[in-house]
Design a protein around this motif. Structure first.
Motif, PDB file in Angstrom:
ATOM      1  N   LEU A   7       0.833  -1.202   0.000  1.00  9.47           N
ATOM      2  CA  LEU A   7       0.000   0.000   0.000  1.00  9.47           C
ATOM      3  C   LEU A   7       0.872   1.257   0.000  1.00  9.47           C
ATOM      4  N   ASP A   8       1.897   1.257   0.826  1.00 13.67           N
ATOM      5  CA  ASP A   8       2.770   2.417   0.951  1.00 13.67           C
ATOM      6  C   ASP A   8       3.452   2.753  -0.376  1.00 13.67           C
ATOM      7  N   SER A   9       3.953   1.755  -1.069  1.00 12.47           N
ATOM      8  CA  SER A   9       4.604   2.024  -2.356  1.00 12.47           C
ATOM      9  C   SER A   9       3.586   2.464  -3.405  1.00 12.47           C
ATOM     10  N   PHE A  10       2.378   1.955  -3.296  1.00 14.20           N
ATOM     11  CA  PHE A  10       1.323   2.281  -4.258  1.00 14.20           C
ATOM     12  C   PHE A  10       0.767   3.695  -4.061  1.00 14.20           C
ATOM     13  N   LEU A  11       0.927   4.252  -2.852  1.00 14.84           N
ATOM     14  CA  LEU A  11       0.432   5.612  -2.558  1.00 14.84           C
ATOM     15  C   LEU A  11       0.973   6.645  -3.532  1.00 14.84           C
ATOM     16  N   GLU A  12       2.175   6.443  -4.022  1.00 16.23           N
ATOM     17  CA  GLU A  12       2.787   7.413  -4.942  1.00 16.23           C
ATOM     18  C   GLU A  12       2.020   7.541  -6.253  1.00 16.23           C
ATOM     19  N   PRO A  17      -3.566  16.408  -6.575  1.00 16.19           N
ATOM     20  CA  PRO A  17      -2.930  17.732  -6.635  1.00 16.19           C
ATOM     21  C   PRO A  17      -3.700  18.822  -5.898  1.00 16.19           C
ATOM     22  N   TYR A  18      -4.964  18.596  -5.587  1.00 22.16           N
ATOM     23  CA  TYR A  18      -5.784  19.643  -4.962  1.00 22.16           C
ATOM     24  C   TYR A  18      -5.808  19.515  -3.440  1.00 22.16           C
ATOM     25  N   SER A  19      -5.970  18.310  -2.947  1.00 18.65           N
ATOM     26  CA  SER A  19      -6.039  18.115  -1.495  1.00 18.65           C
ATOM     27  C   SER A  19      -4.703  17.689  -0.903  1.00 18.65           C
ATOM     28  N   GLY A  20      -3.863  17.047  -1.696  1.00 21.66           N
ATOM     29  CA  GLY A  20      -2.627  16.481  -1.175  1.00 21.66           C
ATOM     30  C   GLY A  20      -2.881  15.230  -0.346  1.00 21.66           C
ATOM     31  N   PHE A  21      -4.120  14.763  -0.288  1.00 24.65           N
ATOM     32  CA  PHE A  21      -4.523  13.606   0.510  1.00 24.65           C
ATOM     33  C   PHE A  21      -4.470  12.369  -0.381  1.00 24.65           C
ATOM     34  N   ARG A  22      -3.456  11.548  -0.190  1.00 25.43           N
ATOM     35  CA  ARG A  22      -3.245  10.366  -1.022  1.00 25.43           C
ATOM     36  C   ARG A  22      -3.796   9.127  -0.335  1.00 25.43           C
ATOM     37  N   GLU A  79      -1.319  15.858   3.273  1.00 21.96           N
ATOM     38  CA  GLU A  79      -0.455  16.733   2.463  1.00 21.96           C
ATOM     39  C   GLU A  79       0.946  16.873   3.054  1.00 21.96           C
ATOM     40  N   ALA A  80       1.056  16.792   4.371  1.00 15.07           N
ATOM     41  CA  ALA A  80       2.359  16.888   5.043  1.00 15.07           C
ATOM     42  C   ALA A  80       3.143  15.576   4.956  1.00 15.07           C
ATOM     43  N   GLY A  81       2.524  14.530   4.438  1.00 19.07           N
ATOM     44  CA  GLY A  81       3.193  13.244   4.290  1.00 19.07           C
ATOM     45  C   GLY A  81       3.030  12.307   5.469  1.00 19.07           C
ATOM     46  N   ALA A  82       2.218  12.682   6.453  1.00 19.34           N
ATOM     47  CA  ALA A  82       1.986  11.832   7.622  1.00 19.34           C
ATOM     48  C   ALA A  82       0.874  10.830   7.349  1.00 19.34           C
ATOM     49  N   TYR A  83       1.060   9.612   7.828  1.00 20.83           N
ATOM     50  CA  TYR A  83      -0.007   8.623   7.717  1.00 20.83           C
ATOM     51  C   TYR A  83      -1.177   9.053   8.587  1.00 20.83           C
ATOM     52  N   TYR A 109      -5.066   1.190   7.906  1.00 15.99           N
ATOM     53  CA  TYR A 109      -3.698   1.335   8.404  1.00 15.99           C
ATOM     54  C   TYR A 109      -3.397   2.785   8.769  1.00 15.99           C
ATOM     55  N   ARG A 110      -2.640   2.950   9.849  1.00 19.08           N
ATOM     56  CA  ARG A 110      -2.087   4.260  10.197  1.00 19.08           C
ATOM     57  C   ARG A 110      -0.563   4.162  10.240  1.00 19.08           C
ATOM     58  N   GLY A 111      -0.067   3.001  10.050  1.00 18.26           N
ATOM     59  CA  GLY A 111       1.354   2.701  10.046  1.00 18.26           C
ATOM     60  C   GLY A 111       1.503   1.205   9.860  1.00 18.26           C
ATOM     61  N   GLU A 112       2.742   0.753   9.790  1.00 20.36           N
ATOM     62  CA  GLU A 112       2.976  -0.664   9.522  1.00 20.36           C
ATOM     63  C   GLU A 112       2.381  -1.562  10.601  1.00 20.36           C
ATOM     64  N   ARG A 113       2.451  -1.124  11.842  1.00 15.49           N
ATOM     65  CA  ARG A 113       1.949  -1.940  12.948  1.00 15.49           C
ATOM     66  C   ARG A 113       0.657  -1.395  13.541  1.00 15.49           C
TER      67      ARG A 113
END
Length: 132
Positions: A7-12, A17-22, A79-83, A109-113
């Motif tokens: 999932l993390d690699s796929f987020l890219e 472009p408008y919300s920055g929410f991936r 947008e800040a890059g935080a999960y 998910y909010r992180g790996e664990r």
């Protein structure tokens, strides 16, 4: 099943472009097949597509039938890059409920664990049922 790294690699691939929410989503079928989706924003906001529906629609386009969707995995970054914890919207909940026949488990998910699991029935207890 923990699909955090995928999932993390796929987020890219998300287009936000408008919300920055991936958001990235993976659907797992009862047979263990995997289908992916990301959110795709549009300047005409109502035409934006959520990652969850994108993944479900991809599965359906590949021949997955109602009742064959077992799991939906979701990872989001702001947008800040935080999960961040991102529950499916109402439209996504309806589509997931219908295509899983109310039986999917949602992994948020909010992180790996850090992952919460909910049944789609608990997230949308009174979904519209299909006619078949």
């Amino acid at each position: 099943m923990n699909l955090f790294e995928e999932l993390d690699s796929f987020l890219e691939r998300a287009y936000a472009p408008y919300s920055g929410f991936r958001v990235a989503s993976i659907v797992v079928t009862t047979e263990g097949k995997i289908y992916r989706g990301v959110n795709v924003e549009s300047v005409a906001y109502p035409t934006t597509m959520c990652a969850e529906r994108n993944a479900v629609f991809h599965a359906v386009a590949e021949g997955v039938k109602p009742g064959e969707i077992a799991e939906v995995h979701i990872l989001a970054r702001n947008e800040a890059g935080a999960y961040v914890t991102a529950f499916p919207c109402g439209s996504c909940r309806q589509v997931i409920a219908e295509q899983s026949r109310g039986k999917a488990t949602i992994h948020i998910y909010r992180g790996e664990r850090e992952v919460e699991m909910h049944s789609i029935a608990s997230l949308l207890p009174f979904h519209f049922a299909s006619l078949d």
